[in-house]
Design an enzyme around this catalytic site. Sequence first.
Site, short mmCIF file in Angstrom:
data_model
loop_
_atom_site.label_atom_id
_atom_site.label_comp_id
_atom_site.label_asym_id
_atom_site.label_seq_id
_atom_site.Cartn_x
_atom_site.Cartn_y
_atom_site.Cartn_z
N LYS A 47 0.87 -1.30 -0.13
CA LYS A 47 -0.13 -0.04 0.07
C LYS A 47 0.79 1.43 0.00
O LYS A 47 0.41 2.42 -0.17
CB LYS A 47 -1.08 0.04 1.36
CG LYS A 47 -1.72 -1.23 1.50
CD LYS A 47 -2.30 -1.23 2.90
CE LYS A 47 -2.85 -2.63 3.12
NZ LYS A 47 -3.54 -2.42 4.71
N GLY A 48 2.17 1.05 0.43
CA GLY A 48 3.02 2.23 0.45
C GLY A 48 3.32 3.10 -0.67
O GLY A 48 3.43 4.42 -0.40
N GLU A 103 7.51 2.81 -6.48
CA GLU A 103 7.68 2.30 -5.12
C GLU A 103 8.00 3.54 -4.03
O GLU A 103 8.35 4.62 -4.57
CB GLU A 103 9.04 1.31 -4.94
CG GLU A 103 8.79 -0.03 -4.87
CD GLU A 103 7.93 -0.46 -3.46
OE1 GLU A 103 7.26 0.45 -2.83
OE2 GLU A 103 8.18 -1.61 -2.94
N ASP A 104 7.58 3.21 -2.88
CA ASP A 104 7.83 4.18 -1.68
C ASP A 104 9.38 4.09 -1.22
O ASP A 104 9.92 5.19 -1.40
CB ASP A 104 7.03 3.94 -0.49
CG ASP A 104 7.22 2.62 -0.20
OD1 ASP A 104 7.78 1.58 -0.75
OD2 ASP A 104 6.15 2.11 0.89
N ASP A 107 14.82 -0.47 0.84
CA ASP A 107 15.47 -0.69 2.08
C ASP A 107 16.49 -1.60 1.83
O ASP A 107 17.43 -1.38 1.35
CB ASP A 107 14.21 -1.00 3.04
CG ASP A 107 14.96 -1.00 4.54
OD1 ASP A 107 15.66 -1.75 4.80
OD2 ASP A 107 14.09 -0.38 5.22
N LYS A 135 17.44 3.65 1.23
CA LYS A 135 18.22 3.77 2.37
C LYS A 135 19.60 2.84 1.90
O LYS A 135 19.74 1.77 2.05
CB LYS A 135 17.73 3.02 3.31
CG LYS A 135 16.46 3.34 4.00
CD LYS A 135 15.88 2.61 5.28
CE LYS A 135 14.74 3.05 5.72
NZ LYS A 135 14.08 2.15 6.78
N PHE A 156 14.08 3.79 10.57
CA PHE A 156 12.63 3.47 10.20
C PHE A 156 11.77 4.88 10.15
O PHE A 156 11.78 5.35 10.99
CB PHE A 156 12.04 2.45 11.23
CG PHE A 156 10.77 1.82 10.72
CD1 PHE A 156 10.73 0.98 9.83
CD2 PHE A 156 9.49 2.49 11.14
CE1 PHE A 156 9.64 0.29 9.17
CE2 PHE A 156 8.30 2.04 10.54
CZ PHE A 156 8.17 0.91 9.50
N VAL A 157 11.10 4.93 8.96
CA VAL A 157 10.37 6.38 8.67
C VAL A 157 9.14 5.91 8.39
O VAL A 157 8.51 4.81 8.01
CB VAL A 157 11.27 6.82 7.53
CG1 VAL A 157 12.38 7.13 7.86
CG2 VAL A 157 11.20 5.78 6.03
N ASP A 163 3.86 3.34 6.57
CA ASP A 163 3.18 3.08 7.88
C ASP A 163 4.09 2.42 9.01
O ASP A 163 5.01 1.80 8.64
CB ASP A 163 1.93 2.22 7.66
CG ASP A 163 2.44 0.56 7.65
OD1 ASP A 163 3.15 0.46 6.46
OD2 ASP A 163 1.96 -0.18 8.36
#
Length: 183
Positions: A47-48, A103-104, A107, A135, A156-157, A163
Amino acid sequence: MRAADISDDLTTVLVTEEQINAKLAELAERVETDYAGKELLLVGVLKGAVMVMADFARHLTGHIQMDWMAVSSYGAGTKSSGVVQIRKDLDVDLHGRHVLIVEDIIDSGLTLSWLLENFKSRGAESLEVLALLRKPEAAKVHVDCKYLGFDIPNEFVVGYGLDYAERYRNLRDVAVLAPHVYS
Ligand code: XMP
Ligand code: MG
């Protein structure tokens, strides 16, 4: 909501709504030049990526199509598991299409490298990645990301679609979540 509305839950604002918007406009210009005369299929990763997709797509001045994929590589925690599971597959056939994955965040890179391999086998004419955040210090595998918003520290953001336990997606900015929220 803005970061100021929930400042107790956050330590640092890394990227503001205004910076995101300016960056997405800039990326949209590059994408339009690169795909001149071609109709793009934007594939958002739920959902990001909902916010990135909504804002990025509206910066584009030509026609595009959109589809969505839902995968999970996370539980309710804050560390990548590396286990990717398809929860919702694409509705369209990728054969002959120019596909841009939206994509959001990248990582560990495990989710996207898995998705890229999966999409390659479906016969897309071209395949690229747009990600708002990355990141670099968290990378476990290299992911070729042609259109990148911002490199951020390995923390962690939340916000702008990202979320923690399904909260904070409606935060307009991207911020580091205060440890007391998840510890
Ligand atoms: P990997 O490690 O596979 O992770 O590149 C990709 C997915 O993990 C989620 N993710 C985050 N979600 N804050 C979040 O809210 C973060 O800092 C974060 N890091 C990774 C995200 O869904 C991403 O698509
Ligand atoms: Mg995601």
